[in-house]
Enzyme design. Structure first.
Site, PDB file in Angstrom:
ATOM      1  N   THR A  16       0.823  -1.214   0.000  1.00 51.08           N
ATOM      2  CA  THR A  16       0.000   0.000   0.000  1.00 51.08           C
ATOM      3  C   THR A  16       0.852   1.258   0.000  1.00 51.08           C
ATOM      4  OG1 THR A  16      -1.884  -1.054   1.085  1.00 51.08           O
ATOM      5  CG2 THR A  16      -1.675   1.324   1.363  1.00 51.08           C
ATOM      6  N   SER A  61       1.697  -7.470  -0.851  1.00 52.02           N
ATOM      7  CA  SER A  61       2.360  -8.432   0.042  1.00 52.02           C
ATOM      8  C   SER A  61       1.732  -9.814  -0.009  1.00 52.02           C
ATOM      9  CB  SER A  61       2.370  -7.904   1.480  1.00 52.02           C
ATOM     10  OG  SER A  61       1.067  -7.844   2.022  1.00 52.02           O
ATOM     11  N   THR A  94       1.143  -4.392   4.393  1.00 51.48           N
ATOM     12  CA  THR A  94       0.874  -4.809   5.776  1.00 51.48           C
ATOM     13  C   THR A  94       0.075  -6.101   5.885  1.00 51.48           C
ATOM     14  OG1 THR A  94      -1.133  -3.451   5.884  1.00 51.48           O
ATOM     15  CG2 THR A  94       0.932  -2.430   6.599  1.00 51.48           C
ATOM     16  N   ASP A  95      -0.506  -6.582   4.780  1.00 52.29           N
ATOM     17  CA  ASP A  95      -1.344  -7.786   4.874  1.00 52.29           C
ATOM     18  C   ASP A  95      -0.586  -8.974   5.445  1.00 52.29           C
ATOM     19  OD1 ASP A  95      -3.531  -6.479   3.906  1.00 52.29           O
ATOM     20  OD2 ASP A  95      -3.547  -7.447   1.936  1.00 52.29           O
TER      21      ASP A  95
END
Length: 341
Positions: A16, A61, A94-95
């Site tokens: 992101t 990610s 961040t996933d």
């Protein structure tokens, strides 16, 4: 302390923080280079930190692979072995950051900190958090405060250990927490203020040159739900090299699943974890069919307080490095999965 003269390697993987909007659809995808990301960070030049920039991947990610992480570890190791940098920043989505940071923490043997960061709000939103997170991550990697901490995650100015960090909200900028322990510290006034002593680190097994056979190692994850009839466990039989079970509560399953799990545990390592976000799997409290005592007596391996996702990565690492002995696997989980309780 002044950070002038310190050096940090920055590896950008996408996510992101690196997204831009398609002018036609408005949809977001990773497109910004590492240099473009760093140019967006106000005040970064004033720190006096030399940045060695690597545009390593440009992916969401969720699409990163273990091969990408192994290659990242090799590239980080090359930078650190050169003696040119004091720490490393990894910028990604961040996933999966709680998993990628934990996996790299199993591999990273050095004292230099490896700091993972990203963003919850992309640059098209009001108040994007990416630049502030990247600024804090560079400070954390450049200074001496986190030497020996291994891999950490820095978002929202908080520093979390890779072993404990969880993404606990889908959209909030305050999504990252460390259940049961809290963050290691806070980034403020261009330094890291530690809340607690750095925990003792136990890294994963080195690569022994072992082989997992003619196909890649497969470790399945099964989450037990109310009324689970075991059909999915039957489908996994013979299809994986290991299994992580995300059980109910403190490590419990319906009693009719026990025979299936015992059969699986006779053939492959089966690690018992909990689907609950906070707390350990018990080992000697409840004693009935499907309880933790019953499952462990039937050959399952206690996963401690590791999340199912991190337990899967530890088991995968053990198997892929040639460790198939149940006793050795149990010892690894006892060391890494039961610290602090």
């Amino acid at each position: 302390m002044s950070l002038t003269g310190r050096s940090v390697a920055v590896f950008a993987l996408g996510g992101t923080i690196a997204t831009t909007a398609d002018p036609l659809t408005g949809g977001l995808s990773p497109a910004l280079s590492a240099e473009q990301l760093l140019r967006s960070v106000s005040g970064l030049d004033a720190l006096g930190v030399e940045l060695r920039v690597h545009d390593f991947r440009r992916l969401p990610s969720a699409s990163l692979s273990l091969a990408d992480l192994d290659a990242l570890h090799a590239a980080i190791r090359e930078e650190l072995d050169s003696g040119r940098v004091d720490g490393v920043v990894v910028v990604q989505g961040t996933d999966t950051i709680e998993e990628t940071a934990f996996y790299l923490d199993l591999l990273h043997q050095g004292e230099e900190p490896v700091v993972f960061t990203g963003a919850m709000r992309d640059a098209t939103k009001a108040g994007p958090d990416g630049p502030a997170n990247l600024y804090a991550a560079v400070i954390a990697a450049a200074g001496p405060w986190l030497r020996g901490a291994g891999c950490v995650v820095v978002l929202g100015d908080e520093v979390h250990a890779a072993r404990t960090v969880r993404k606990s909200h889908t959209t909030s900028p305050a999504a990252f927490t460390s259940p049961g322990s809290g963050p290691l510290g806070l980034v403020a006034e261009a330094r890291v203020m530690l809340h607690q002593h750095l925990p003792r680190r136990i890294t994963g097994p080195p690569d022994t040159g072992g082989t997992a056979g003619p196909r890649p190692v497969r470790v399945a994850l099964h989450t037990v739900a109310f009324g689970d009839d075991g059909t999915q466990l039957d489908l996994l039989d013979g299809q994986c090299d290991g299994l992580v079970l995300a059980a109910l509560g403190a490590g419990h399953v319906p009693e009719w699943l026990v025979p299936r799990l015992r059969r699986l545990a006779d053939r492959i390592p089966v690690v018992l974890t909990s689907r609950i976000d906070h707390g350990p799997v018990l080992t000697r409290t409840y004693d009935y069919p499907g309880s933790e005592r019953d499952l462990l007596a039937g050959g399952l391996i206690a996963g401690g307080d590791l999340s199912p996702y991190k337990a899967r990565l530890l088991l995968l690492r053990l198997l892929s490095t040639g460790c198939h002995d149940r006793t050795r696997i149990a010892e690894a989980f006892a060391a890494i999965g039961r610290r602090g309780w």
